[in-house]
Design an enzyme around this catalytic site. Structure first.
Site, mmCIF file in Angstrom:
data_model
loop_
_atom_site.group_PDB
_atom_site.id
_atom_site.type_symbol
_atom_site.label_atom_id
_atom_site.label_comp_id
_atom_site.label_asym_id
_atom_site.label_seq_id
_atom_site.Cartn_x
_atom_site.Cartn_y
_atom_site.Cartn_z
ATOM 1 C CB CYS A 36 -26.423 -3.290 5.998
ATOM 2 S SG CYS A 36 -26.126 -4.973 5.469
ATOM 3 C CD GLU A 57 -27.397 3.090 7.647
ATOM 4 O OE1 GLU A 57 -26.406 3.550 8.228
ATOM 5 O OE2 GLU A 57 -27.444 1.929 7.215
ATOM 6 C CB SER A 62 -22.146 3.667 10.950
ATOM 7 O OG SER A 62 -21.064 3.996 11.796
ATOM 8 C CE LYS A 97 -15.328 -3.397 18.836
ATOM 9 N NZ LYS A 97 -16.604 -3.542 19.570
ATOM 10 C CG PHE A 122 -26.504 -2.996 16.625
ATOM 11 C CD1 PHE A 122 -27.789 -3.518 16.575
ATOM 12 C CD2 PHE A 122 -26.268 -1.770 16.010
ATOM 13 C CE1 PHE A 122 -28.816 -2.832 15.936
ATOM 14 C CE2 PHE A 122 -27.289 -1.089 15.359
ATOM 15 C CZ PHE A 122 -28.572 -1.627 15.315
ATOM 16 C CD GLU A 130 -19.781 -0.847 21.525
ATOM 17 O OE1 GLU A 130 -19.585 -1.658 20.589
ATOM 18 O OE2 GLU A 130 -19.483 0.368 21.451
HETATM 19 P P1 NAD Z 1 -21.097 1.309 14.324
HETATM 20 O O1 NAD Z 1 -20.314 1.922 13.228
HETATM 21 O O2 NAD Z 1 -21.600 2.187 15.408
HETATM 22 O O3 NAD Z 1 -20.217 0.182 15.057
HETATM 23 C C1 NAD Z 1 -19.577 -0.836 14.341
HETATM 24 C C2 NAD Z 1 -18.356 -1.293 15.119
HETATM 25 O O4 NAD Z 1 -17.460 -0.188 15.250
HETATM 26 C C3 NAD Z 1 -18.684 -1.757 16.534
HETATM 27 O O5 NAD Z 1 -17.907 -2.885 16.826
HETATM 28 C C4 NAD Z 1 -18.309 -0.569 17.395
HETATM 29 O O6 NAD Z 1 -17.873 -0.943 18.685
HETATM 30 C C5 NAD Z 1 -17.187 0.071 16.620
HETATM 31 N N1 NAD Z 1 -17.127 1.535 16.800
HETATM 32 C C6 NAD Z 1 -18.170 2.364 17.071
HETATM 33 N N2 NAD Z 1 -17.745 3.639 17.150
HETATM 34 C C7 NAD Z 1 -16.405 3.628 16.926
HETATM 35 C C8 NAD Z 1 -15.400 4.634 16.877
HETATM 36 N N3 NAD Z 1 -15.690 5.930 17.081
HETATM 37 N N4 NAD Z 1 -14.132 4.267 16.613
HETATM 38 C C9 NAD Z 1 -13.829 2.970 16.399
HETATM 39 N N5 NAD Z 1 -14.745 1.964 16.442
HETATM 40 C C10 NAD Z 1 -16.020 2.281 16.699
HETATM 41 O O7 NAD Z 1 -22.280 0.489 13.641
HETATM 42 P P2 NAD Z 1 -23.500 -0.245 14.346
HETATM 43 O O8 NAD Z 1 -24.447 0.791 14.857
HETATM 44 O O9 NAD Z 1 -23.010 -1.278 15.289
HETATM 45 O O10 NAD Z 1 -24.130 -1.019 13.107
HETATM 46 C C11 NAD Z 1 -25.051 -0.432 12.228
HETATM 47 C C12 NAD Z 1 -24.367 0.104 11.002
HETATM 48 O O11 NAD Z 1 -23.664 -0.934 10.331
HETATM 49 C C13 NAD Z 1 -25.351 0.649 9.973
HETATM 50 O O12 NAD Z 1 -24.815 1.823 9.438
HETATM 51 C C14 NAD Z 1 -25.428 -0.454 8.931
HETATM 52 O O13 NAD Z 1 -25.808 -0.023 7.640
HETATM 53 C C15 NAD Z 1 -24.023 -0.949 8.945
HETATM 54 N N6 NAD Z 1 -23.927 -2.300 8.409
HETATM 55 C C16 NAD Z 1 -23.397 -2.433 7.170
HETATM 56 C C17 NAD Z 1 -23.318 -3.689 6.604
HETATM 57 C C18 NAD Z 1 -22.738 -3.864 5.234
HETATM 58 O O14 NAD Z 1 -22.576 -4.990 4.820
HETATM 59 N N7 NAD Z 1 -22.414 -2.817 4.509
HETATM 60 C C19 NAD Z 1 -23.775 -4.804 7.303
HETATM 61 C C20 NAD Z 1 -24.301 -4.624 8.580
HETATM 62 C C21 NAD Z 1 -24.377 -3.348 9.118
#
Ligand code: NAD
Length: 502
Positions: free
Chosen positions: A288, A387, A233, A180, A156, A183
């Site tokens: 991030c 985090e 994450s 994808k 997000f 959401e």
């Molecule tokens: P998230 O892991 O909750 O979601 C990321 C994606 O995974 C979304 O598209 C979501 O729909 C999907 N998802 C969520 N739960 C899932 C599950 N149980 N099974 C399969 N898919 C699932 O992350 P977020 O809250 O959207 O984003 C924030 C996180 O992203 C933070 O931890 C941040 O550090 C990380 N991030 C990392 C970088 C990097 O370059 N390392 C860059 C941006 C964000």
């Protein structure tokens, strides 16, 4: 237009140039985090929808791979132009769904556009090697070919930039993409997909499925999806990597972070304080590459905390469209999680220098927390180990460079870090010794340019390949080595031995 507008717009999947027309079995709400209002209803894909979209992409991928580099490049240049022209429109949507300030939303599009700039040079990046006469009259060369259909799953916090880390390079290299988005803020990707259509990208090369775990699992398991680029994450990144690899795919899965700033006694403390506040509270800490821990060496810690606190108190929190410094958090659930950590920090005995919960309710019904500053945080506290992904900055006091370095290297994450010092030798030692993928020296957020690659170490990245730059081109292509001989009457005859190049 692929996205309807209105008080609660329907947001749906894109099969290439067309909006999906079926009825969704499940939907979710999209909020404006500054007002708390529901602004959209998002269709959530099941495995059947994903299969339909992947099938559409697979048909397009075969034709797109055969399109000349000259034509592909023309589409990229046109897309780049449109992205620049429509930045304001997309940025407004990002602010309305994510909550970050309008300026910050424009900045993320600008950083994403830099990857398009890089991908415009794809003819140069796809040049293989050629060796003439490796054996008598035999030449050897390599070519880089697309993979077919590739999947992108994005978080997000950068609804435009993270998709743009991957899609331009994947498309330029001749792949078809199924993305994808998160959401929580899905509309920016639909708008960007429209720009690809306007730029002349053939139908089916860029596709969008919206959804949650069900859609992600369907992409991970689908035999026609050859690679997955994931950002999110750490627990989900690890899961996506394991499941994708088990299904035989190439996977790069970028995970979470806990980024430390080490401030040595000889640092310019005003510069360090500016950087800590900018990198700690920018985008409400939902980056991030946000700095969430300042490691202050004992002799300067008191002075540094005063300087950080002074600057933090000047920040204005509010609706990101109204010229504020910091917007709300993305959802009510995330706000509750972050404020839960603030309470845990207090209970654990950290010194709460600035409590961002105070006055947050006065900002309206949105998901607001003001900048929060803790001092004397210890490494066993949850505000240090986890985090938080919110506007919460923790100062940990350390006795020496070695103690600070040890904390960073012991941390399970290894995304970004930075050192503030005027000692070139110390900085040089730090960049050599620190076990983190992206390192800053007197800069707050060391995010690499598009022609370098982005990615952390340890639990911040699963897989071997970082995003964009040359590694990105490698990820979206596979290499074929060709050995050729054109008829030469002096050669021929049977030889059952292993080929030798004499
Ligand atoms: P998230 O892991 O909750 O979601 C990321 C994606 O995974 C979304 O598209 C979501 O729909 C999907 N998802 C969520 N739960 C899932 C599950 N149980 N099974 C399969 N898919 C699932 O992350 P977020 O809250 O959207 O984003 C924030 C996180 O992203 C933070 O931890 C941040 O550090 C990380 N991030 C990392 C970088 C990097 O370059 N390392 C860059 C941006 C964000």
């Amino acid at each position: 237009m692929s996205t309807t507008t209105g008080a609660t717009a329907r947001i749906t999947h894109l099969l290439g140039h067309s909006s999906w027309e079926g009825e969704a079995a499940r939907t979710s709400e999209v909020f404006n985090p500054a007002t708390g209002e529901v602004t959209g209803r998002l269709d959530l894909a099941d495995a059947g929808v994903v299969d339909q979209v992947v099938g559409h992409a697979a048909a397009a991928a075969r034709e797109w791979a055969a399109v000349s580099l000259a034509r592909r490049t023309r589409v990229l240049f046109a897309f780049r132009q449109l992205l620049e022209e429509r930045t304001d429109e997309i940025a407004k949507v990002i602010t309305a769904e994510h909550g970050k300030t309008y300026d910050d939303a424009k900045a993320e599009i600008s950083r994403g556009r830099e990857v398009v700039d890089f991908a415009c040079g794809i003819p140069h990046l796809l040049k293989g090697g050629f060796s003439e006469n490796v054996s008598t009259s035999i030449d050897a060369y390599s070519i880089q070919q697309p993979l077919g259909v590739v999947g992108v799953i994005s978080p997000f916090n950068f609804p435009a930039m993270v998709p743009l880390w991957f899609v331009p390079i994947a498309v330029a290299a001749g792949n078809a993409v199924v993305i994808k988005p998160s959401e929580k803020d899905p509309t920016a990707v639909n708008l960007i997909a429209d720009l690809w259509r306007e730029a002349g990208l053939p139908d089916g090369v860029m596709n969008v499925v919206h959804g949650d775990k069900e859609a992600v699992d369907a992409l991970l398991d689908h035999p026609q999806v050859k690679a997955i680029s994931f950002v999110g994450s750490t627990p989900i990144a690890r899961y996506v990597h394991e499941r994708g690899v088990a299904a035989g795919k190439r996977v790069q899965a970028l995970g979470g972070a806990k980024n430390h700033m080490l401030v040595l006694p000889d640092a310019d403390l005003d510069l360090a304080a500016d950087a800590a506040v900018s990198a700690g509270y920018g985008a409400a800490g939902e980056r991030c590459m946000a700095i969430s821990v300042v490691l202050a060496t004992d002799t300067i810690a008191d002075e540094l905390v005063v300087k950080i606190a002074e600057r933090t108190r000047t920040l204005r929190t509010g609706d990101g469209m109204t010229g504020t410094d910091m917007g709300p958090l993305v959802t009510r659930a995330h706000l509750d999680k972050v404020t839960g950590y603030v309470e845990e920090g207090v209970q654990a005995g950290a010194e709460l220098v600035i409590d961002g919960r105070e006055g947050a309710d006065d900002l309206g019904p949105g998901f607001f927390l003001k900048p929060t500053l803790f001092d004397r945080v210890r490494p066993e506290m949850s505000i240090y180990t986890d985090e938080i992904f919110g506007p919460v900055l923790s100062v940990v006091r350390v006795g020496s460079y070695d103690e600070g370095l040890g904390l960073i290297n012991d941390n399970p994450y290894g995304n970004g870090t930075t050192i503030f010092t005027n000692d070139g030798g110390a900085a040089r030692r730090f960049q050599h010794e620190v076990e983190v993928g992206m390192v800053g020296i007197n800069v707050p957020i060391p995010t690499p340019m598009s022609y370098y690659s982005f990615g952390g170490w340890k639990n911040s990245l699963f897989g071997d390949t970082h995003a964009h730059g040359v590694e990105g081109v490698h990820f979206f292509t596979r290499t074929k080595a060709v050995t050729q001989r054109w008829l030469d009457p002096s050669h021929g005859g049977l030889d059952l031995g292993f080929p030798q190049n004499d």
